[in-house]
Design a protein around this motif. Structure first.
Motif, PDB file in Angstrom:
ATOM      1  N   ARG A   1      87.025 -76.068 103.018  1.00 24.05           N
ATOM      2  CA  ARG A   1      87.746 -77.301 102.636  1.00 24.05           C
ATOM      3  C   ARG A   1      88.991 -77.462 103.509  1.00 24.05           C
ATOM      4  O   ARG A   1      89.301 -78.549 103.980  1.00 24.05           O
TER       5      ARG A   1
ATOM      6  N   MET B   1      88.335 -78.452 107.054  1.00 25.91           N
ATOM      7  CA  MET B   1      87.922 -79.856 107.096  1.00 25.91           C
ATOM      8  C   MET B   1      89.126 -80.774 106.902  1.00 25.91           C
ATOM      9  O   MET B   1      89.205 -81.850 107.499  1.00 25.91           O
TER      10      MET B   1
ATOM     11  N   GLY C   1      91.017 -80.560 110.223  1.00 20.12           N
ATOM     12  CA  GLY C   1      90.204 -80.929 111.377  1.00 20.12           C
ATOM     13  C   GLY C   1      90.399 -79.894 112.462  1.00 20.12           C
ATOM     14  O   GLY C   1      91.516 -79.449 112.722  1.00 20.12           O
TER      15      GLY C   1
END
Lengths: 880, 79
Positions: free
Chosen positions: A633, A636, A639
């Motif tokens: 998580r 993500m 990035g």
């Protein structure tokens, strides 16, 4: 039922088959080379004689009356027209011929000397030690005597010619002559050469009778066309009988000696290849198609031979194999099994009054997934469940039956990836039936299996008894194997993105809104009780990444360590470390420091290590599951990508690097000048040339390092490659240096590249040029690109690396195989000592300290330290 | 060249001949017979140096990287 208690084998004896023994165990003498007549019936006294056993179902054995499968088969024999040498014993025959008298067949030693050796052999046998050395000495000593001490006959030199011929001087020694010499040997002499005259008389090494193995050993197969195809052994036996017959005919017809000898040689060839078709110096016997025949020795030898291929290892049922792929949503204890495999593999379920309804449901569903494939009736008959008979079987089903139901979620199976080099190469997982065609596994279990997803395949075994399932559950489940039995640290842990993700989350102060914070943790198996916000920004509360990580830690967990970012400053700034290298976790709260490979990575994760040891394997498994989910998580959220641009460095840095390298080259030139002028001081124990090489290598190494430092400084902690290298996720600063700044010196065997032309590596250089460029220094980086000459040197260095790995893997693999074979039967007893199978002590205390490495801390029994700090009260400072 | 003893070498650990009662309690401790002890040949330089005879049991005190001091016992046999 007849029960016989297990018996102990005291001794196994090997010997030679005597001609008499061969005839005694034979049920038929084979005389015709034919196998079947026109009607397809086996010919009497042929190679397929029905007395040799049965292979066709329905027929009965003419010797024992057993059916195919019951009858073990019976040996026949062939009477050879002339004796031939057994290839397996040529070396012994040679030694023996040289050691005995050509006239009286006595050992060429005086009786006193022989009795001395005899005594030695007896003593060695008594203490069960190999007698090989003594026997070798007997042969060596006997050969020295050129005059027989018994009859005074002069001995002649025995020459051996590969593969099976012997010459005495110029004369050929025929097997008959050898045999008659051996026959005359007396028992005491035979004992002295290490043979047992009762079980292995030397003349038995010369074959006069050949045993014919039963047909069950060499079954013929019927092809689809109805044609029979015979086994390789049968073909070979046919050859032997044919030649035998021709030999006999010629002998009776009084053929010239030359022809007889040719035929004898041919018979020897066929018998030799029948025993071993890979003898050096003998062209292998071939099938009509040109394929070499697989004869007796080939059946036993090597990886696919009887021992390694059929006895030590064999194929098994209830197993599956397919490609693996990752699934971060599975627990580390789970394995995703494709539906197709789950409907094929089964687990037996014993029908009881308590589960009969469940069983019936499985049978009713048949081949539809949670169904069943077979039922086993109480009388042991297996019935396949088909759509047509499912209802019928459901009616009959009652306690005592067994239903072979499909694999379903929660079943325990063994999961394995070859090569199975250590215990965690096979672990037990819980089944999770999933669509698709691949096995799915959590990324954190890749390190113990050494798996990746570039096409790796893995095997799965469904456990068939409740005992096996329970045992696997307790001992083999992934979570029970987090700690390596090798050094007592975790071998399961975060890899690649897990490390990067948590590093991004915990390095520095990362701020999250309430929504983002919960988003990070929502997949984790924890009770989300939002902590106090870390602060307010624009009136809005925010939480930090460190708080997010703290959420998945056990509430009372405390640890203190320095992570991989630590620069080993002379004075540690502790909590105020600007590198975030000082990690403090107190009562489940990450106070300072960043989480990197040293915290949660496989093989070294300290946090993981503490959780397994201080809490439980279940807590550790949950922690691993949680941090894998959290880290993904997190990565993500931020990035994370890497591209060519990230390898860029600006002009000033480039100029600096060029300058550094130019300076280094200058210094190298000065060194060379000094060498040429004879001003170079040799280093201790080295020649001047070696000193020069060493100094040059050192200079150029330093140049590359400082070039790397310049590039590294340029890129900084925001560069993804630097983040990965620093956190330990993947790659190193050296990799980055080589890409962005300078590849550096290429080497062969740890030296600068020197081979090529006379006094130079390539024709582009002057002879005797000792400069950096001429000996494989690559000053450019991969990004900038190598010059053709640099490229060539790089290829030389690269090739050496490849060859090294190829050689190392095969050598270390074989070394490990030998070690395992030698050590596998050693056992640690309850008294802490190590014994081998006979009970002889190997070590009086295992490892000399009696410590189980699996229960030690990274192979040192330092657990004491942490225990002390726990007892004394969390005095973390003293621990470090 | 002067005579020297292998016993003086740094790499040779301390070897002692055990007396009968010690051997007895050793065998009892590990529940083994004399034959199940590791062996050492009578021709071994150290055996010669300390003058042990066939059938004697040697107690060897070794330095161990793991256990500090480790004991090992070997039965002298004919070679």
């Amino acid at each position: 039922m007849n029960y016989s208690p297990p018996k102990r084998i005291d001794e196994i004896r090997f010997g030679l088959l005597s001609p008499q023994e061969i005839r005694d165990m034979s049920v038929v003498r084979i005389i015709t080379p034919d196998t079947y007549d026109e009607d397809g019936f086996p010919i009497d006294m042929g190679l397929m004689d029905p007395r040799l056993g049965v292979i066709d179902p329905g027929l009965r054995c003419k010797t024992c009356g057993g059916r195919a499968g019951e009858c073990p088969g019976h040996f026949g024999h062939i009477e050879l027209v002339a004796p031939v040498v057994h290839v397996g014993y040529v070396r012994l025959i040679r030694s023996l011929l040289r050691a005995i008298c050509r006239e009286c067949s006595r050992l060429l030693l005086t009786d006193e000397v022989r009795d001395h050796y005899l005594h030695k052999i007896k003593e060695l046998k008594k203490i069960k030690r190999p007698i090989d050395d003594v026997v070798r000495e007997v042969f060596f000593e006997a050969r020295k005597n050129t005059i027989c001490p018994h009859c005074g006959a002069e001995q002649r030199e025995i020459k051996y010619e590969k593969p099976t011929s012997f010459y005495e001087g110029e004369e050929r020694l025929m097997p008959t002559e050898i045999r008659s010499r051996f026959e005359k040997m007396i028992d005491e002499d035979i004992l002295a050469v290490g043979m047992d005259p009762k079980r292995a008389r030397p003349e038995w090494m010369i074959l006069t009778v050949l045993p014919v193995p039963p047909v069950t050993v060499r079954p013929s197969i019927t092809l689809e066309s109805g044609q029979r195809s015979e086994d390789d052994l049968t073909h070979k036996l046919v050859d032997i009988i044919r030649i035998s017959q021709r030999f006999q005919e010629n002998k009776e017809a009084g053929a010239p000696q030359l022809i007889i000898e040719d035929l004898w040689e041919l018979l020897q060839y066929h018998v030799t290849t029948y025993l071993d078709n890979e003898v050096a110096g003998v062209p292998p016997a071939r099938h009509r198609s040109g394929r070499p025949l697989k004869t007796l020795s080939q059946r036993l030898k090597g990886k696919e031979g009887r021992f390694r291929g059929s006895l030590s290892g064999k194929r098994v049922n209830f197993s599956a194999r397919t490609v693996i792929s990752p699934d971060p949503n599975l627990s580390i204890n789970e394995v995703g099994v494709p539906l197709d495999i789950a409907t094929e593999l089964t687990v037996p379920m014993h029908v009881t009054p308590f589960n009969i309804e469940e069983c019936k449901e499985y049978v009713r569903r048949g081949s539809k997934h949670p169904g069943a494939n077979y039922v086993v009736r109480p009388d042991g008959r297996r019935v396949k469940i088909l759509d047509t008979n499912a209802d019928e079987i459901v009616e009959m089903l009652e306690p005592g039956w067994i239903v072979e139901r499909h694999l379903k979620d929660g079943d325990i199976v063994l999961f394995n990836r070859q090569p199975s080099l250590h215990r965690p190469s096979i672990m037990a997982h819980e089944v999770k039936v999933l669509p698709g065609k691949t096995f799915r596994l959590n990324l954190a279990v890749c390190p113990p299996y050494n798996a990746d997803f570039d096409g790796d395949e893995m095997n799965l075994h469904a456990l068939q008894t409740l005992e096996a399932q329970a045992e696997a559950w307790i001992l083999m489940r992934v979570q029970e194997n987090i700690l390596s039995p090798r050094f007592g640290g975790p071998i399961i842990g975060g890899i690649h993105d897990h490390v990067t993700g948590l590093f991004l989350l915990t390095n520095g102060e990362k701020k999250f809104s309430k929504r983002d914070f919960v988003e990070l943790l929502k997949k984790c198996d924890i009770e989300i009780k939002l902590p106090e916000p870390a602060g307010y920004e624009d009136e809005k509360p925010y939480w930090t990444g460190k708080q997010a990580f703290s959420m998945i830690l056990p509430n009372d967990f405390s640890i203190l360590y320095k992570n991989g970012l630590c620069q080993r400053c002379s004075e540690c700034k502790k909590e105020k470390c600007e590198n975030e290298a000082y990690v403090v976790i107190e009562n489940g709260e990450l106070k300072c420091g960043a989480i990197d490979k040293k915290g949660i990575g496989a093989f070294e994760g300290l946090i993981l290590d503490r959780i397994v040891k201080e809490y439980s394997s279940s807590d550790a498994a949950r922690f691993i599951n949680n941090f894998t989910l959290l880290s993904i998580r997190s990565i993500m959220h931020f990035g994370f990508s890497f591209g060519l641009k990230d390898e860029d460095i600006d002009h000033t840095a480039k100029a600096q690097i060029a300058e550094v390298i130019r300076e280094a080259e200058d210094r190298v030139a000065r060194l060379i000048d000094a060498y040429k002028n004879g001003e170079l001081e040799p280093a201790p124990g080295r020649t001047i040339e070696e000193t020069l090489e060493l100094r040059i290598m050192e200079e150029l190494g330093k140049a590359r390092d400082s070039a790397g430092k310049i590039a590294g400084k340029q890129m900084g902690m925001t560069n993804p490659a630097v983040i990965m290298a620093r956190s330990g996720a993947r790659g190193s600063m050296l990799n980055l240096t080589q890409i962005a700044a300078c590849v550096g010196q290429q080497s062969v065997r740890g030296e600068r590249i020197r081979r090529g032309y006379r006094d130079r590596t390539l024709p582009h250089f002057e002879q005797g040029d000792l400069g950096a460029e001429a000996h494989g220094f690559v000053k450019r980086g991969y990004k900038e690109g190598l010059s053709p000459i640099e490229y060539f040197f790089h290829a030389i260095g690269g090739r050496e690396g490849l060859v090294d790995t190829a050689v190392r893997t095969s050598q270390s693999g074989y070394l490990q195989r030998r070690l395992i074979n030698a050590l596998q039967d050693l056992e640690v007893e309850y008294d802490g000592g190590v014994r081998e199978t006979r009970g002889v002590v190997v070590q009086f205390l295992y490892g000399e300290d009696g410590v189980d490495p699996a229960k030690s801390d990274h192979a040192s029994p330092e657990v004491i330290k942490s225990i002390v700090s726990d007892v004394v009260g969390k005095d973390l400072e003293k621990v470090v | 060249m002067s005579e020297y003893s292998v016993l003086d070498h740094e790499m040779v650990p301390k070897h002692e001949i055990m007396d009968e009662s010690e051997v007895k309690s050793l065998l009892k401790k590990y529940k083994i017979t004399l034959e199940e002890l590791p062996k050492i040949k009578a021709s071994d330089p150290v055996v010669v140096a300390i003058g042990a005879k066939i059938g004697d049991v040697l107690k060897i005190t070794r330095k161990s990287p793991t256990g500090g001091i480790a004991f090992y016992y070997r039965l002298v046999i004919e070679d």
